[in-house]
Design a protein around this motif. Structure first.
Motif, PDB file in Angstrom:
ATOM      1  N   UNK A 167     -20.025   2.482  63.113  1.00 51.89           N
ATOM      2  CA  UNK A 167     -20.009   3.634  64.020  1.00 51.89           C
ATOM      3  C   UNK A 167     -21.341   4.365  64.016  1.00 51.89           C
ATOM      4  N   UNK A 168     -21.944   4.477  62.855  1.00 52.29           N
ATOM      5  CA  UNK A 168     -23.063   5.396  62.642  1.00 52.29           C
ATOM      6  C   UNK A 168     -24.272   5.040  63.500  1.00 52.29           C
ATOM      7  N   UNK A 169     -24.838   6.064  64.124  1.00 54.39           N
ATOM      8  CA  UNK A 169     -26.106   5.930  64.831  1.00 54.39           C
ATOM      9  C   UNK A 169     -27.185   6.461  63.902  1.00 54.39           C
ATOM     10  N   UNK A 170     -28.096   5.604  63.512  1.00 53.65           N
ATOM     11  CA  UNK A 170     -29.075   5.928  62.477  1.00 53.65           C
ATOM     12  C   UNK A 170     -30.046   6.999  62.977  1.00 53.65           C
ATOM     13  N   UNK A 171     -29.645   8.266  62.781  1.00 54.14           N
ATOM     14  CA  UNK A 171     -30.455   9.374  63.266  1.00 54.14           C
ATOM     15  C   UNK A 171     -31.751   9.512  62.480  1.00 54.14           C
ATOM     16  N   UNK A 172     -32.725  10.058  63.140  1.00 54.50           N
ATOM     17  CA  UNK A 172     -33.981  10.395  62.473  1.00 54.50           C
ATOM     18  C   UNK A 172     -33.970  11.881  62.154  1.00 54.50           C
ATOM     19  N   UNK A 330     -29.312  13.957  69.180  1.00 56.06           N
ATOM     20  CA  UNK A 330     -29.180  12.691  69.886  1.00 56.06           C
ATOM     21  C   UNK A 330     -30.051  12.653  71.150  1.00 56.06           C
ATOM     22  N   UNK A 331     -30.613  11.499  71.407  1.00 56.51           N
ATOM     23  CA  UNK A 331     -31.200  11.220  72.714  1.00 56.51           C
ATOM     24  C   UNK A 331     -30.103  10.620  73.584  1.00 56.51           C
ATOM     25  N   UNK A 332     -30.413  10.373  74.854  1.00 55.41           N
ATOM     26  CA  UNK A 332     -29.401   9.771  75.714  1.00 55.41           C
ATOM     27  C   UNK A 332     -29.027   8.372  75.236  1.00 55.41           C
ATOM     28  N   UNK A 333     -29.999   7.633  74.668  1.00 54.76           N
ATOM     29  CA  UNK A 333     -29.689   6.290  74.150  1.00 54.76           C
ATOM     30  C   UNK A 333     -28.827   6.362  72.892  1.00 54.76           C
TER      31      UNK A 333
END
Length: 565
Positions: A167-172, A330-333
């Protein structure tokens, strides 16, 4: 059982009082005057009897103390700043699986483990309950952090606990030198400690779980020799000096490590090969925050260059000797990827109808791009992981009380803010295991009325100071239908939720449009209570800068079926 002792006191007191009366009657019928000793005996018997009776009756009808802490705002007029203090705050062990292990240890229970660790039978000896290898410890920790769920988010599908890495979106996140580093690479590329501080819903706790699981997996496949320790800050408040040895003792007891694993943990710490991940520093008492961080940064653990990753909401009163970062939104991507991840998981688990699947497709393909292009409050909500996750679950589980097409919530700022402010934040904050009873007060209408009032006052008085806000609360007890102490407690709850804040001495909202929305809701409350009429409201909304409030006012009236035009 609690009432037996007070009843005994009452009986003893009554007996002594009766005895004192008998003694007194006896002396009055005696022809000789009583001696000093006899008089003293009579008086002492009466006093002890009366005291015992009063104490017994008081204990018998004494009410149980409320376990909820009292949080108050104190104003330092001279320094012109607001100081938040928490008194008599009882820190409770968080209701997380990791913390439940400590509770089960106290009661003799057996902690749940993953399938890689054999479950003990009823005849298991104490030695067989122990974790005997470092690998088994890492596997157990990984079983606690490698899955994700959102019990506080409305419409979260029950029984769905996907693997976090799916699930995780690897945020910066930003570092002081403005470098942008991804979560998955920080601990590998740097041995520096990190204090990650950000607002509610930014993804701090999920980040900690993700990195913990990442280190566990890397250790198990031998791509790192670092050993992870993941704890909630409330688990460390009772640790004494020296911190390093106390930490080892606590982890050893908590996970039932045998001597071999404990010794290995000590060796890893001595060699600077440990990563300590501490979540939610803001959820413990202010004094504990300072003492804990001082103990950590002055410890052998810190001096040996073991890595520490610490998370909290912004804490202006605290300064810690380590790098600090802030999670990028988050960005749109990123948003597209998170929606796609949950969409795939919900499809595979059978929780997604064709209609909901179509709505999520529209959401990510038609809505997300436009929102990020236009900016504003809707973009700020969608780029916040918690709020975006709520919207995903809302669209994947449409309720019967909404319009036939729940996608309409996303087309209306009014509906979107109503859902976020009145439902998502209260549910989410209600899960916080820091000793605060947030669920009940946040669901209480009075809590929302207080927030709406603060929005109206902050809109009506530019650069509203904290002291002016407290004065306004005192003057409007009747309108709010609560005393000033209760309303101040609600303000502190919203402060902890980061919906409102204080910049030096000025009252600030997480977003200006949330302030305008709250101001509109307060006007609606006044209108419904017939404290103001439509002409009063029209005059107010005609003032410069009140256009946005008018937008939310009339849209809310229409949503609720009101008659205002």
């Amino acid at each position: 059982m609690k009432k037996i002792f007070p009843i005994l006191l009452i009986l003893i007191g009554a007996t002594l009082l009766i005895a004192a009366v008998v003694f007194w009657l006896d002396t009055t019928t005696n022809s000789e005057p009583p001696s000093f000793g006899v008089s003293l005996r009579d008086w002492m018997t009466a006093i002890f009897g009366l005291g015992a009776s009063i104490k017994g009756w008081m204990d018998l009808f004494k009410k149980e103390k409320n376990a909820s802490p009292t949080v108050q705002i104190n104003i330092n007029e001279g320094v012109s700043q607001i100081v938040l203090t928490e008194k008599d705050l009882k820190i409770k062990l968080p209701a997380y699986p990791e913390a439940q292990l400590a509770e089960k240890e106290k009661s003799g229970g057996v902690p749940a483990v993953n399938q890689n660790i054999a479950l003990p039978s009823e005849a298991t000896t104490k030695s067989e309950l122990e974790i005997k290898t470092v690998g088994a410890y890492v596997e157990f920790l990984n079983s606690q952090v490698s899955h994700i769920n959102y019990p506080g988010v409305p419409n979260f599908p029950s029984g769905v606990t996907p693997i976090l890495q799916d699930v995780y979106v690897d945020q910066k996140f930003y570092l002081p030198n403005l470098n942008r580093v991804s979560a998955s690479h920080y601990y590998e590329m740097s041995n520096s400690s990190l204090w990650l501080k950000d607002t509610a819903g930014a993804g701090k706790s999920t980040f900690v779980k993700y990195v913990s699981s990442l280190i566990c997996n890397n250790y198990l496949d031998q791509s790192t020799d670092k050993l992870p320790i993941k704890l909630h800050a409330s688990e460390l408040v009772d640790l004494k000096e020296p911190f390093s040895s106390e930490l080892v003792n606590y982890v050893s007891r908590r996970y039932r490590l045998n001597q071999h694993v404990t010794t290995s943990l000590e060796s890893h710490i001595a060699g600077g090969k440990t990563v300590l991940l501490i979540d939610a520093l803001d959820e413990i008492k202010v004094d504990f925050q300072k003492s804990l961080t001082n103990a950590i940064t002055n410890s052998e653990f810190f001096l040996k260059r073991n890595q520490i990753i610490l998370t909290s909401r912004p804490l202006g009163h605290l300064d810690i000797n380590m790098d600090y970062g802030q999670i990028m939104r988050f960005s749109d991507s990123d948003a597209y990827k998170l929606i796609s991840n949950w969409q795939r998981i919900l499809q595979n688990s059978g929780h997604l109808t064709q209609k909901s699947d179509d709505l999520l497709e529209r959401f990510k393909n038609e809505y997300i791009g436009d929102v990020f292009k236009l900016g504003g409050i809707k973009a700020d909500i969608v780029e916040t992981p918690l709020f975006l996750t709520f919207l995903i679950f809302y669209l994947s589980s449409p309720t019967t009380t909404e319009e036939a097409d729940p996608f309409t919530i996303l087309a209306s700022k009014t509906k979107l803010l109503s859902k976020i402010v009145e439902h998502v934040i209260p549910y989410w904050e209600g899960q916080k295991p820091d000793g605060r009873d947030l669920v009940t007060p946040f669901r209480n209408v009075e809590a929302l009325q207080t927030l709406f009032f603060v929005g109206f006052i902050a809109k009506a008085i530019p650069n509203l100071s904290a002291s002016d806000l407290l004065w306004a609360l005192d003057q409007n007890e009747q309108i709010l239908s609560m005393d000033k102490h209760q309303s101040r407690e609600y303000i502190n709850l919203w402060f902890k939720a980061n919906v409102i804040g204080f910049d030096v001495s000025q009252v600030k909202f997480w977003h200006e449009e949330i302030k305008d929305f709250c101001a509109a809701r307060h006007l609606i409350n006044l209108y419904k209570l017939k404290i103001v009429d439509e002409s009063d409201i029209r005059l107010r909304l005609a003032q410069p800068g009140w256009d946005s409030v008018g937008f939310y006012f009339y849209n809310t009236i229409r949503m609720e079926g009101g008659n205002s035009k």
